[in-house]
Design a protein around this motif. Structure first.
Motif, PDB file in Angstrom:
ATOM      1  N   PRO A 125      -3.963  -0.940  14.169  1.00 41.75           N
ATOM      2  CA  PRO A 125      -3.504  -2.301  13.869  1.00 41.75           C
ATOM      3  C   PRO A 125      -3.250  -3.111  15.140  1.00 41.75           C
ATOM      4  N   LEU A 126      -4.053  -4.132  15.322  1.00 37.85           N
ATOM      5  CA  LEU A 126      -3.913  -5.054  16.446  1.00 37.85           C
ATOM      6  C   LEU A 126      -4.039  -6.477  15.928  1.00 37.85           C
ATOM      7  N   ASP A 127      -3.620  -7.439  16.739  1.00 35.02           N
ATOM      8  CA  ASP A 127      -3.745  -8.849  16.372  1.00 35.02           C
ATOM      9  C   ASP A 127      -3.183  -9.055  14.959  1.00 35.02           C
ATOM     10  N   ALA A 128      -3.959  -9.664  14.064  1.00 33.96           N
ATOM     11  CA  ALA A 128      -3.447  -9.901  12.709  1.00 33.96           C
ATOM     12  C   ALA A 128      -3.242  -8.614  11.936  1.00 33.96           C
ATOM     13  N   GLY A 129      -3.863  -7.520  12.385  1.00 35.52           N
ATOM     14  CA  GLY A 129      -3.703  -6.247  11.700  1.00 35.52           C
ATOM     15  C   GLY A 129      -2.275  -5.750  11.658  1.00 35.52           C
ATOM     16  N   VAL A 130      -1.427  -6.241  12.573  1.00 32.85           N
ATOM     17  CA  VAL A 130      -0.026  -5.800  12.574  1.00 32.85           C
ATOM     18  C   VAL A 130       0.734  -6.360  11.376  1.00 32.85           C
ATOM     19  N   LEU A 131       0.156  -7.347  10.687  1.00 35.94           N
ATOM     20  CA  LEU A 131       0.836  -7.934   9.532  1.00 35.94           C
ATOM     21  C   LEU A 131       0.702  -7.077   8.281  1.00 35.94           C
ATOM     22  N   LEU A 132      -0.281  -6.185   8.261  1.00 35.00           N
ATOM     23  CA  LEU A 132      -0.612  -5.490   7.022  1.00 35.00           C
ATOM     24  C   LEU A 132       0.473  -4.521   6.572  1.00 35.00           C
ATOM     25  N   ALA A 133       0.958  -3.677   7.482  1.00 38.99           N
ATOM     26  CA  ALA A 133       1.931  -2.656   7.073  1.00 38.99           C
ATOM     27  C   ALA A 133       3.209  -3.270   6.509  1.00 38.99           C
ATOM     28  N   PRO A 134       3.835  -4.245   7.192  1.00 35.20           N
ATOM     29  CA  PRO A 134       5.039  -4.839   6.600  1.00 35.20           C
ATOM     30  C   PRO A 134       4.779  -5.486   5.244  1.00 35.20           C
ATOM     31  N   ALA A 135       3.614  -6.142   5.103  1.00 28.46           N
ATOM     32  CA  ALA A 135       3.310  -6.812   3.835  1.00 28.46           C
ATOM     33  C   ALA A 135       3.093  -5.803   2.715  1.00 28.46           C
ATOM     34  N   LEU A 136       2.403  -4.711   3.012  1.00 33.07           N
ATOM     35  CA  LEU A 136       2.187  -3.682   1.999  1.00 33.07           C
ATOM     36  C   LEU A 136       3.484  -2.949   1.675  1.00 33.07           C
ATOM     37  N   SER A 137       4.276  -2.671   2.697  1.00 28.47           N
ATOM     38  CA  SER A 137       5.554  -1.991   2.471  1.00 28.47           C
ATOM     39  C   SER A 137       6.455  -2.819   1.568  1.00 28.47           C
ATOM     40  N   ALA A 138       6.402  -4.144   1.740  1.00 30.86           N
ATOM     41  CA  ALA A 138       7.225  -5.021   0.905  1.00 30.86           C
ATOM     42  C   ALA A 138       6.824  -4.942  -0.563  1.00 30.86           C
ATOM     43  N   LYS A 139       5.596  -4.474  -0.822  1.00 32.05           N
ATOM     44  CA  LYS A 139       5.117  -4.308  -2.198  1.00 32.05           C
ATOM     45  C   LYS A 139       5.321  -2.877  -2.696  1.00 32.05           C
TER      46      LYS A 139
END
Length: 709
Positions: free
Chosen positions: A27-41
């Motif tokens: 996860p780099l650049d915008a990829g760092v947004l994925l884990a927090p967003a998925l975890s929130a779900k």
């Protein structure tokens, strides 16, 4: 809008309606947004690092780094991974391979290299009917030149790099050789060795980006952007300065979306994010490149979310966590879009200017700041008014730049261009002109000139004529002016925004009075503040006869009676003749003093009389003033000074011999001035500042002017 792919991909939405565990590779650049967003779900997330020591927030599990992806298969299987997705450009092929090995949903490995290798990407896309640049993969300079000599100008770049890394625009053999030797045998920004270079014909035209999310071959657009790039240069062809979010109903959206779907299908991208860069060439859209990942960095997604209510990252998370809703088109529905853009600050304006842009959302600076054209920082702009955002973007991007002139000689040298701009503006030709400005400085020599100028590609495109007394507030040059404004070509909001942002940054205080609601310098809808005053005006848009018919019967009768009485007395109302211009100022001051005595403004304030002497001859010569005269026995016994606007004639001041008062000289001259405005086809006869009772008899409306907040 969604489209079902005709290609094949490993589907999962039906067999696996709930994803419980997702692995994200590198996860780099915008990829760092994925884990927090998925975890929130409620999704369990696994970090598959792309390098030793890589860490990121929001992950449930962290795998140890290994240069061999095969070492990740067992721990991923043991953790019960349901889906593996790329978190960066370099992770695309690894995620494809891991998914294939574990039998998980993905895009397969058959075309995996085509999603990274730009040469194969274009070859595969072309085989599916996608329009691409002509190209060659060259392993030596001879191959480069053999192709380039038939296709100048050309782009020379690495096969697998991302962004603008190593992209060179070449117009001749010397530049091509320089580009080849800079790339061949060297590693790109992601560490891959350039064993060959990609040479492509240059496609001119605007560049667009379609960001997508796909699920089981169903493609949906998330955001549409356009890149702002300057004229291509050897090292700058791959660099953008602005990135503007376009509305989903943009006229080109259907064409661009359809083109992007074709690219996705050709490259076998039926699952996950897509980032398609397209040039609109002479014959239609042309593929620049496609990436099977999220767009850019986090800020692009935050900007999209603020402007529309969702981002590409949000849409991808929705596709993973609620595939049925995604396929039914019930996710990612935007709010009413706001205008938004991002500016890479390669040539930023002076300190403090950006903070005064009305649409500024966020501002970041690199520390230390590199020299231009390296990126010194980044600004995001958002607003409901697309024109305002576009104007602010031009200021932030350095498309317009400002200077401050204090030298009278330098200011005088601008007179011809000033007059040219004035003629193309909505300003009053007198109040905003060089003669008025210079006369104000002549009459009050303790004032210092502070002329802000704005330039675009070396051409003067606007002025803000201010003065300053000591270290006090900057003001317009004279309080004898009824309408003050910045001088810019009508509709050039970028020039006006630049002038106002620089003025607010450069001066400790501004007191800009007598500003109309429609002035160019009023760049926001914020109400004008005190001191405010009303300006009555007569609407002549329907012509003199319409105005006349709208006057009361008593007004028409009195005016007709006054005209007959004047004619019987031998009075003549006409215009001041050119051979009388040199005497006009002193004659007017004499008439004004005769009419008002000690109450005359010009008797009470000698500087005001000096101003008239300095200004009136030049205003007449420039056609910025029109003088109505009243003559009796061959002598001028009354004068009415009017200032010319772009759509109005403004009554500024008048004087007459006191003995003429029984013949109503003011009424006669006002009527003649109004008739002159109608004869010129102007929309208004403006009675300017003040609510004297007589003005309402002539006026059809009022406008309130005041101080800029």
């Amino acid at each position: 809008m969604s489209v079902t792919s005709s290609g094949s991909c490993r589907c999962w939405s039906v067999q696996m309606p709930e994803v419980r565990c997702v692995a994200i590779v590198d996860p780099l650049d915008a990829g760092v947004l994925l884990a927090p967003a998925l975890s929130a779900k409620g999704v369990v997330t696994i970090l598959v690092p792309g390098r030793d020591g890589q860490d990121a927030d929001g992950f449930t599990h962290h795998l140890p780094w290994s240069p061999d992806p095969q070492n990740g298969l067992k721990p991923l299987r043991n953790l019960g991974v349901d889906l593996i997705i790329p978190g960066s450009e370099q992770a695309v092929m690894v995620a494809d391979w891991l998914s294939e090995q574990l039998g998980l949903p993905g895009n397969g490995v058959e075309l995996s290299t085509a999603r990274r290798d730009k040469h194969r990407m274009h070859a595969v896309a072309a085989s599916h009917g996608v329009r691409v640049p002509r190209q060659v993969l060259a392993e030596n300079l001879t191959q480069v030149l053999d192709f380039a000599n038939s296709h100048w100008p050309v782009i020379i770049k690495p096969q697998q790099a991302k962004g603008g890394d190593g992209v060179h625009y070449c117009t001749n053999g010397q530049e091509a050789a320089r580009a080849f030797h800079a790339l061949y045998g060297h590693r790109d920004v992601m560490g891959a060795m350039n064993c060959a270079v990609l040479v492509q014909e240059f496609i001119s035209g605007p560049e667009y980006v379609v960001d997508t999310v796909s699920l089981d071959g169903v493609h949906r657009p998330s955001t549409l952007w356009t890149y702002g790039k300057g004229a291509p240069g050897f090292d700058s062809a791959g660099q953008f300065t602005t990135k503007t979010l376009l509305p989903p109903d943009h006229p080109l959206a259907p064409l661009l979306f359809t083109f992007a779907w074709g690219v996705l299908d050709a490259l076998g991208i039926g699952q996950g994010a897509g980032h398609c860069e397209i040039r609109m060439g002479q014959d239609g859209p042309v593929l620049i490149e496609m990436a099977a990942r999220l767009h850019g960095g986090p800020l692009a997604h935050e900007l999209a979310r603020t402007a529309t209510g969702y981002s590409q990252c949000d849409l991808w998370v929705d596709a993973i966590t609620d595939p049925a809703a995604f396929l039914a088109g019930r996710t990612g529905e935007p709010d009413p879009p706001r205008a938004a853009c991002m500016v890479l600050l390669r040539r930023p304006p002076p300190l403090g200017v950006l903070e005064h842009l009305s649409s500024l959302d966020r501002l970041f600076w690199n520390d230390p700041r590199p020299a231009p054209p390296a990126v010194a920082g980044l600004a995001t702009l958002i607003g409901d008014d697309a024109g305002m955002v576009a104007a602010d973007m031009a200021v932030a991007a350095g498309e317009v730049t400002c200077t401050l002139l204090n030298d009278p000689a330098a200011i005088a040298a601008l007179r011809p261009v000033w007059l040219s701009l004035l003629a193309q503006s909505s300003c009053n030709r007198a109040f905003a002109g060089p003669v008025w400005y210079q006369a104000a400085l002549t009459a009050r020599p303790h004032l210092s000139p502070r002329l802000l100028t704005v330039w675009r590609r070396g051409e003067l495109v606007g002025l803000l004529p201010l003065v300053q007394e000591g270290e006090g507030p900057a003001r317009f040059a004279s309080n004898l002016s009824d309408y003050n404004d910045a001088v810019v070509v009508l509709g050039d909001r970028a020039a006006a925004h630049a002038l106002m942002a620089h003025a607010r940054a450069w001066f400790p205080a501004l007191e800009l009075d007598c500003v109309r609601p429609d002035a160019a310098c009023r760049i926001t809808d914020a109400p004008l503040t005190d001191p405010t005053v009303d300006c009555p005006f007569a609407d002549l848009s329907g012509g003199y006869d319409v105005w006349w018919a709208g006057r009361s019967a008593s007004f028409r009768e009195k005016l007709t009676r006054t005209q007959r009485k004047a004619a019987a007395a031998g009075l003549i109302v006409d215009a001041l003749k050119p051979d009388e211009w040199s005497l006009a100022a002193d004659l007017f001051l004499s008439l004004h003093a005769d009419r008002f005595g000690d109450r005359s403004l010009f008797n009470r304030f000698p500087w005001a009389a000096d101003f008239v002497r300095a200004a009136l001859p030049g205003l007449l010569a420039d056609g910025a003033a029109h003088v109505v005269t009243l003559r009796s026995g061959g002598e001028i016994t009354g004068m009415c000074l009017c200032m010319v606007g772009d759509d109005h004639l403004g009554y500024w001041n008048a004087g007459f011999r006191a003995v003429m008062e029984p013949l109503s000289p003011g009424v006669l001259m006002l009527h003649a001035a109004l008739g002159e405005a109608a004869a010129r086809g102007l929309a208004e006869f403006d009675l300017l500042r003040g609510l004297e009772a007589y003005k309402d008899r002539w006026a059809t409306g009022r406008r309130r002017i005041g101080r800029l907040p």
